[in-house]
Write an enzyme that holds these catalytic residues in place. Structure first.
Site, PDB file in Angstrom:
ATOM      1  N   LYS A  36      28.759  64.926  27.857  1.00  0.00           N
ATOM      2  CA  LYS A  36      29.926  65.802  28.035  1.00  0.00           C
ATOM      3  C   LYS A  36      30.074  66.734  26.823  1.00  0.00           C
ATOM      4  CE  LYS A  36      33.002  62.367  25.967  1.00  0.00           C
ATOM      5  NZ  LYS A  36      33.524  61.011  26.247  1.00  0.00           N
ATOM      6  N   TYR A 270      39.797  81.426  -3.333  1.00  0.00           N
ATOM      7  CA  TYR A 270      41.234  81.617  -3.104  1.00  0.00           C
ATOM      8  C   TYR A 270      42.064  80.513  -3.757  1.00  0.00           C
ATOM      9  CZ  TYR A 270      40.072  85.012   0.564  1.00  0.00           C
ATOM     10  OH  TYR A 270      39.606  86.091   1.270  1.00  0.00           O
TER      11      TYR A 270
HETATM   12  C1  LIG Z   1      32.758  59.839  25.868  1.00  0.00           C
HETATM   13  C2  LIG Z   1      32.693  58.659  26.743  1.00  0.00           C
HETATM   14  C3  LIG Z   1      31.686  57.695  26.582  1.00  0.00           C
HETATM   15  C4  LIG Z   1      30.715  57.689  25.430  1.00  0.00           C
HETATM   16  O1  LIG Z   1      31.340  57.148  24.278  1.00  0.00           O
HETATM   17  P1  LIG Z   1      30.541  57.028  22.881  1.00  0.00           P
HETATM   18  O2  LIG Z   1      31.514  56.369  21.985  1.00  0.00           O
HETATM   19  O3  LIG Z   1      30.237  58.419  22.463  1.00  0.00           O
HETATM   20  O4  LIG Z   1      29.324  56.226  23.151  1.00  0.00           O
HETATM   21  C5  LIG Z   1      31.595  56.687  27.538  1.00  0.00           C
HETATM   22  N1  LIG Z   1      32.475  56.616  28.573  1.00  0.00           N
HETATM   23  C6  LIG Z   1      33.469  57.510  28.738  1.00  0.00           C
HETATM   24  C7  LIG Z   1      34.398  57.373  29.874  1.00  0.00           C
HETATM   25  C8  LIG Z   1      33.621  58.554  27.827  1.00  0.00           C
HETATM   26  O5  LIG Z   1      34.607  59.430  27.994  1.00  0.00           O
END
Ligand SMILES: *Cc1c(COP(=O)(O)O)cnc(C)c1O
Length: 399
Positions: A36, A270
Site C-alpha cells: 500500500k 535560519y
Molecule cells: C499496513 C498493514 C500491514 C503491514 O504491516 P507491517 O507492520 O508494515 O508489516 C498488514 N495488514 C494491514 C491490514 C495493514 O494495514
C-alpha cells in the site's frame, strides 16, 4: 512520487526486496505482500513486479484506486485494505477482480448490488476489529454480520482479516494473545454460521512483526509490509535478532552544492541555532524539507560523506541542509551525500534516521519515497528483466 525538479535521488534495490520476501516466506506459510501507499514509498508497480518474479501471488494495497492501478500488472489476488468507499468503488472492485476488505455493513450491501449489476460473485475479505479499534466489524457482532451476509447471497467472504496493534513490542505480547483469542472466537462463530453456504474464509492476522515473532498465529496467510522493505520491526528490543537478516532497500543521496569555512563564533542557517565552537568546514547539501527531509532533523541528523558521518548543523531549510565536514578531507561540490543507506562500509539505517527524525521507518520511507526514484537489483537472483522498473524512473535518470 509527486516531488519533482529537485536534486535529491532515491535508489530502490529491488533485489533486497526480493531477498526479504524470500526470507519472510521461509518463516511463514504464505504471504500477502503489503504494498500500500506506493509500496511504502518504494514504487507500487516495480515492487509488485519484482515480488511477482519471486513468486508472490497475493498483494495488498490501500484504496480501490490503487488496486485498479495494480490489477493489470500482476496475477493472483489483489486486496484493497481500505475497502470500497462508495457503491461505484464496490462495482469497480467486483468488475476488476479486486478483493476489497469490508469493515462495514453498507460495504457488503454495495458489493451485493455490484454483483447483481455485473452478474458476478463478489469476493470479500471480512475485517474484524479485535483490539486495534481502527477498522473492522466489532468482534462481538458476528451474528449481525452473518445476518447481513444472509441478504447478500452473491457476496463471498473468502477471507477473515484482523490487524495486530502491538506485535512489534515484546512487552505487549499479552495483548497480541488477547487479539488472537478474540479472532478465534470470531472465526469459530463465522464458520459455523457460514457452513450452510459452504464457504470457509481463509485466515490472516499477522503483519511483519507478527509473522516473525508469533509463528503459531501464522494460519493461512501473513501480511508483511515494513519487513519487505528491510526495516527491522524489533529494532532496539530483545527480539532484534528476528529481523537481523532483512536488507533495507532504499538509498537516498543528494549532491553537495558548496563547501566553505565557518569560523569559531559564527552561526549558520535560519535563526542562528548553531554557533561554531571552533573553526569548522561545512558542506551545504541539496536536501531540505521540500524534499521530505524533515525539518525536525535540524541540529540532530547525520549524513554520510566520503564514508564519514557528518552532522547536520543548524536548521534544515527548504532545499538545503548544512553538515559539518571538518573531519572529512577533500569534500567538494558535486560529491553525493548519503542521507539513508550505505556508503563506503558504513550505512545510515532506517532505524537511525527515523530516531533522529522522531518517527518510525514507515514514515521515513513514505516521505523520502515521494522523490524521483531509480531502480537497481543487487542480488544474483534478481538480475532479471528490470525494464518494467525503469519505466517508473524520472526521464532525467541520474548516473
Ligand atoms: C499496513 C498493514 C500491514 C503491514 O504491516 P507491517 O507492520 O508494515 O508489516 C498488514 N495488514 C494491514 C491490514 C495493514 O494495514
Amino acid at each position: 512520487m509527486p516531488i519533482d525538479s529537485n536534486l535529491l535521488r532515491v535508489t530502490v534495490d529491488l533485489g533486497a526486496i526480493q531477498d526479504n520476501f524470500r526470507l519472510l516466506r521461509s518463516r511463514g506459510t504464505g504471504l500477502i505482500a503489503v504494498i500500500k501507499s506506493d509500496a511504502y514509498g518504494h514504487g507500487l508497480i516495480p515492487v509488485a513486479k519484482a515480488l511477482a518474479e519471486s513468486g508472490a501471488d497475493c498483494f495488498a494495497v490501500g484504496t480501490v484506486a490503487e488496486a485498479t492501478r495494480l490489477r493489470p500488472e500482476v496475477r493472483g489476488t489483489v486486496f484493497a485494505l481500505l475497502g470500497p468507499q462508495s457503491s461505484e468503488e464496490a462495482r469497480e472492485a467486483v468488475q476488476r477482480d479486486i478483493v476489497p476488505v469490508a469493515a462495514r455493513h453498507d460495504q457488503l450491501t454495495w458489493l451485493q448490488t455490484a454483483a447483481d449489476a455485473t452478474k458476478r460473485r463478489a469476493a470479500v475479505a471480512l475485517k474484524f476489529d479485535t483490539g486495534m479499534a481502527r477498522l473492522g466489524f466489532n468482534h462481538a457482532e458476528v451474528d449481525m454480520v452473518l445476518e447481513t451476509l444472509a441478504h447478500c447471497r452473491d457476496v463471498e467472504p473468502r477471507w477473515l482479516f484482523s490487524h495486530l496493534a502491538t506485535a512489534d513490542d515484546p512487552d505487549q505480547a499479552e495483548f497480541v494473545r488477547e487479539q488472537a483469542t478474540r479472532y478465534l472466537i470470531v472465526q469459530a462463530r463465522l464458520q459455523s454460521g457460514l457452513t450452510t453456504a459452504g464457504i470457509l474464509p481463509r485466515c490472516s492476522l499477522t503483519n511483519s512483526a507478527g509473522l516473525l515473532a508469533y509463528p503459531e498465529l501464522a494460519w493461512d496467510r501473513q501480511r508483511p509490509g515494513i519487513a519487505l522493505y528491510g526495516a527491522n520491526p524489533f529494532h532496539g528490543t530483545e527480539l532484534e535478532y528476528l529481523g537481523r537478516d532483512l536488507r533495507p532497500a532504499m538509498r537516498v543521496q543528494a549532491p553537495v552544492l558548496a563547501v566553505h569555512p565557518l569560523a569559531k563564533g559564527a552561526s549558520i542557517s535560519y535563526g542562528r541555532t548553531f554557533v561554531a565552537d571552533r573553526d569548522k568546514t561545512v558542506a551545504v547539501v541539496a536536501a531540505g524539507y521540500a524534499d521530505a527531509y524533515s525539518r525536525g532533523l535540524s541540529n540532530k541528523g547525520w549524513m554520510l560523506l566520503r564514508g564519514q558521518r557528518v552532522k547536520v548543523l543548524g536548521r534544515v531549510c527548504m532545499q538545503m541542509t548544512a553538515v559539518d565536514v571538518s573531519h572529512v578531507p577533500g569534500v567538494a561540490p558535486g560529491d553525493m551525500a548519503v542521507l539513508l543507506g550505505p556508503d563506503e562500509g558504513d550505512a545510515i539505517t532506517p532505524e537511525e534516521l527515523s530516531s533522529w527524525w522522531g518517527t518510525i521507518p514507515y514514515e521515513v520511507f513514505c516521505m523520502l519515497g515521494m522523490n524521483p526514484r531509480e531502480y537497481v537489483a543487487s542480488s544474483e537472483a534478481s538480475q532479471g528483466d528490470l525494464d518494467h522498473a525503469r519505466s517508473d524512473t524520472s526521464p532525467s535518470a541520474w548516473g
